[in-house]
Motif scaffolding. Structure first.
Motif, PDB file in Angstrom:
ATOM      1  N   SER A  95       0.832  -1.209   0.000  1.00  0.00           N
ATOM      2  CA  SER A  95       0.000   0.000   0.000  1.00  0.00           C
ATOM      3  C   SER A  95       0.862   1.253   0.000  1.00  0.00           C
ATOM      4  CB  SER A  95      -0.981   0.004   1.167  1.00  0.00           C
ATOM      5  OG  SER A  95      -0.310   0.036   2.403  1.00  0.00           O
ATOM      6  N   MET A  96       1.982   1.202   0.704  1.00  0.00           N
ATOM      7  CA  MET A  96       2.879   2.362   0.720  1.00  0.00           C
ATOM      8  C   MET A  96       3.620   2.503  -0.613  1.00  0.00           C
ATOM      9  SD  MET A  96       2.100   3.787   3.484  1.00  0.00           S
ATOM     10  CE  MET A  96       3.311   5.100   3.471  1.00  0.00           C
ATOM     11  N   ALA A  97       3.932   1.373  -1.258  1.00  0.00           N
ATOM     12  CA  ALA A  97       4.557   1.426  -2.578  1.00  0.00           C
ATOM     13  C   ALA A  97       3.590   2.036  -3.601  1.00  0.00           C
ATOM     14  CB  ALA A  97       5.000   0.039  -3.016  1.00  0.00           C
ATOM     15  N   ALA A  98       2.323   1.656  -3.528  1.00  0.00           N
ATOM     16  CA  ALA A  98       1.323   2.228  -4.426  1.00  0.00           C
ATOM     17  C   ALA A  98       1.161   3.726  -4.168  1.00  0.00           C
ATOM     18  CB  ALA A  98      -0.012   1.503  -4.264  1.00  0.00           C
ATOM     19  N   LEU A  99       1.160   4.125  -2.897  1.00  0.00           N
ATOM     20  CA  LEU A  99       1.091   5.552  -2.561  1.00  0.00           C
ATOM     21  C   LEU A  99       2.303   6.283  -3.124  1.00  0.00           C
ATOM     22  CD1 LEU A  99      -0.250   7.938  -1.080  1.00  0.00           C
ATOM     23  CD2 LEU A  99       1.010   7.225   0.972  1.00  0.00           C
ATOM     24  N   TYR A 100       3.462   5.656  -3.062  1.00  0.00           N
ATOM     25  CA  TYR A 100       4.669   6.281  -3.604  1.00  0.00           C
ATOM     26  C   TYR A 100       4.545   6.485  -5.117  1.00  0.00           C
ATOM     27  CZ  TYR A 100       9.415   7.402  -4.823  1.00  0.00           C
ATOM     28  OH  TYR A 100      10.514   8.038  -5.338  1.00  0.00           O
ATOM     29  N   VAL A 101       4.012   5.501  -5.821  1.00  0.00           N
ATOM     30  CA  VAL A 101       3.823   5.635  -7.269  1.00  0.00           C
ATOM     31  C   VAL A 101       2.912   6.825  -7.567  1.00  0.00           C
ATOM     32  CG1 VAL A 101       2.797   4.541  -9.312  1.00  0.00           C
ATOM     33  CG2 VAL A 101       4.293   3.218  -7.798  1.00  0.00           C
ATOM     34  N   ILE A 102       1.809   6.918  -6.851  1.00  0.00           N
ATOM     35  CA  ILE A 102       0.873   8.039  -7.034  1.00  0.00           C
ATOM     36  C   ILE A 102       1.586   9.365  -6.768  1.00  0.00           C
ATOM     37  CG2 ILE A 102      -1.221   9.139  -6.141  1.00  0.00           C
ATOM     38  CD1 ILE A 102      -2.128   6.191  -5.402  1.00  0.00           C
ATOM     39  N   HIS A 103       2.246   9.444  -5.637  1.00  0.00           N
ATOM     40  CA  HIS A 103       2.955  10.667  -5.223  1.00  0.00           C
ATOM     41  C   HIS A 103       4.012  11.055  -6.252  1.00  0.00           C
ATOM     42  CE1 HIS A 103       6.123  12.781  -2.857  1.00  0.00           C
ATOM     43  NE2 HIS A 103       5.075  13.364  -2.297  1.00  0.00           N
ATOM     44  N   ASP A 104       4.804  10.096  -6.689  1.00  0.00           N
ATOM     45  CA  ASP A 104       5.899  10.378  -7.610  1.00  0.00           C
ATOM     46  C   ASP A 104       5.389  10.821  -8.979  1.00  0.00           C
ATOM     47  OD1 ASP A 104       8.809  10.371  -8.076  1.00  0.00           O
ATOM     48  OD2 ASP A 104       8.337   8.776  -9.503  1.00  0.00           O
ATOM     49  N   LEU A 105       4.399  10.131  -9.517  1.00  0.00           N
ATOM     50  CA  LEU A 105       3.864  10.523 -10.819  1.00  0.00           C
ATOM     51  C   LEU A 105       3.212  11.907 -10.759  1.00  0.00           C
ATOM     52  CD1 LEU A 105       2.353   7.152 -12.077  1.00  0.00           C
ATOM     53  CD2 LEU A 105       4.435   8.286 -12.895  1.00  0.00           C
ATOM     54  N   ALA A 106       2.453  12.161  -9.709  1.00  0.00           N
ATOM     55  CA  ALA A 106       1.801  13.472  -9.570  1.00  0.00           C
ATOM     56  C   ALA A 106       2.841  14.583  -9.437  1.00  0.00           C
ATOM     57  CB  ALA A 106       0.866  13.469  -8.364  1.00  0.00           C
ATOM     58  N   GLU A 130       9.261  14.801 -18.914  1.00  0.00           N
ATOM     59  CA  GLU A 130       8.659  14.566 -20.217  1.00  0.00           C
ATOM     60  C   GLU A 130       8.012  13.183 -20.322  1.00  0.00           C
ATOM     61  OE1 GLU A 130      10.429  13.892 -24.662  1.00  0.00           O
ATOM     62  OE2 GLU A 130      11.218  15.607 -23.542  1.00  0.00           O
ATOM     63  N   ASP A 131       8.675  12.158 -19.800  1.00  0.00           N
ATOM     64  CA  ASP A 131       8.134  10.801 -19.886  1.00  0.00           C
ATOM     65  C   ASP A 131       6.864  10.640 -19.056  1.00  0.00           C
ATOM     66  OD1 ASP A 131      10.173   9.936 -21.608  1.00  0.00           O
ATOM     67  OD2 ASP A 131      11.472   9.404 -19.922  1.00  0.00           O
ATOM     68  N   THR A 160       4.814  13.044 -18.110  1.00  0.00           N
ATOM     69  CA  THR A 160       3.769  13.869 -18.717  1.00  0.00           C
ATOM     70  C   THR A 160       3.151  13.153 -19.914  1.00  0.00           C
ATOM     71  OG1 THR A 160       4.890  15.862 -17.953  1.00  0.00           O
ATOM     72  CG2 THR A 160       3.286  16.122 -19.737  1.00  0.00           C
ATOM     73  N   ARG A 161       3.983  12.587 -20.771  1.00  0.00           N
ATOM     74  CA  ARG A 161       3.474  11.840 -21.930  1.00  0.00           C
ATOM     75  C   ARG A 161       2.657  10.627 -21.473  1.00  0.00           C
ATOM     76  NH1 ARG A 161       7.857  11.412 -24.493  1.00  0.00           N
ATOM     77  NH2 ARG A 161       8.537   9.423 -23.621  1.00  0.00           N
ATOM     78  N   LEU A 162       3.146   9.911 -20.469  1.00  0.00           N
ATOM     79  CA  LEU A 162       2.419   8.749 -19.942  1.00  0.00           C
ATOM     80  C   LEU A 162       1.017   9.136 -19.498  1.00  0.00           C
ATOM     81  CD1 LEU A 162       2.436   5.741 -18.856  1.00  0.00           C
ATOM     82  CD2 LEU A 162       3.104   6.756 -16.674  1.00  0.00           C
ATOM     83  N   LEU A 163       0.920  10.181 -18.687  1.00  0.00           N
ATOM     84  CA  LEU A 163      -0.384  10.547 -18.129  1.00  0.00           C
ATOM     85  C   LEU A 163      -1.315  11.189 -19.158  1.00  0.00           C
ATOM     86  CD1 LEU A 163       0.609  11.768 -14.562  1.00  0.00           C
ATOM     87  CD2 LEU A 163      -0.263   9.547 -15.275  1.00  0.00           C
ATOM     88  N   LYS A 164      -0.768  11.610 -20.302  1.00  0.00           N
ATOM     89  CA  LYS A 164      -1.610  12.139 -21.377  1.00  0.00           C
ATOM     90  C   LYS A 164      -2.099  11.047 -22.327  1.00  0.00           C
ATOM     91  CE  LYS A 164       0.001  16.886 -21.570  1.00  0.00           C
ATOM     92  NZ  LYS A 164       0.472  17.971 -22.437  1.00  0.00           N
ATOM     93  N   THR A 165      -1.508   9.851 -22.228  1.00  0.00           N
ATOM     94  CA  THR A 165      -1.856   8.798 -23.186  1.00  0.00           C
ATOM     95  C   THR A 165      -2.398   7.524 -22.542  1.00  0.00           C
ATOM     96  OG1 THR A 165       0.434   8.011 -23.194  1.00  0.00           O
ATOM     97  CG2 THR A 165      -0.168   9.618 -24.884  1.00  0.00           C
ATOM     98  N   VAL A 166      -2.186   7.357 -21.235  1.00  0.00           N
ATOM     99  CA  VAL A 166      -2.612   6.156 -20.516  1.00  0.00           C
ATOM    100  C   VAL A 166      -3.398   6.583 -19.280  1.00  0.00           C
ATOM    101  CG1 VAL A 166      -1.779   4.131 -19.236  1.00  0.00           C
ATOM    102  CG2 VAL A 166      -0.595   4.862 -21.318  1.00  0.00           C
ATOM    103  N   THR A 167      -4.387   5.819 -18.908  1.00  0.00           N
ATOM    104  CA  THR A 167      -5.103   6.043 -17.659  1.00  0.00           C
ATOM    105  C   THR A 167      -4.623   5.007 -16.653  1.00  0.00           C
ATOM    106  OG1 THR A 167      -7.021   6.912 -18.823  1.00  0.00           O
ATOM    107  CG2 THR A 167      -7.366   6.164 -16.556  1.00  0.00           C
TER     108      THR A 167
END
Length: 126
Positions: free
Chosen positions: A76-87, A94-95, A97-104
């Protein structure tokens, strides 16, 4: 709140961290509920998607979940880290930003809030 990754969050703390991130990154993150647990606790669902050529529901999707079993708190903390890091990196990396514009991305950091409550109880039940 300062979001930390050197501890395990209980359900309330995890919910507060997710709500804070959703408020701070409303342009790319929504916080919803996948459903309710057996003991009627919310199961949080995070959706990460930036405005792009396609609507979020029309894009390829990625699913990430954690804390399926009671004592798998690290997930659960690893998943929170992924959310935090991507946001945090959206708009400057650039990578990402492109990911979040093309994938949900659909992320459920804690599928088992009842088990996590037992594992984090004082004293722990597991």
């Amino acid at each position: 709140m300062e979001i930390r990754f050197d501890t395990y969050y209980d359900n309330q703390q995890l919910g507060a961290a997710l709500a804070q991130l959703a408020d701070e990154h409303a342009e790319i993150m929504t916080l919803g509920e996948l459903g309710r647990s057996h003991e009627d606790r919310p199961i949080p669902l995070v959706t990460l998607a930036a405005p792009g050529e396609l609507e979020p529901d029309d894009r390829p999707a990625f699913w990430l979940d954690g804390n399926i079993h009671a004592t798998e708190l690290t997930a659960s903390m690893a998943a929170l880290y992924v959310i935090h890091d991507l946001a945090r990196r959206f708009g400057t990396d650039e990578d990402v930003t492109r990911l979040l514009k093309t994938v949900t991305l659909y992320i459920v950091p804690r599928l088992n809030p009842d088990g996590a409550a037992l594992a984090l109880a004082n004293p722990p039940r597991f």
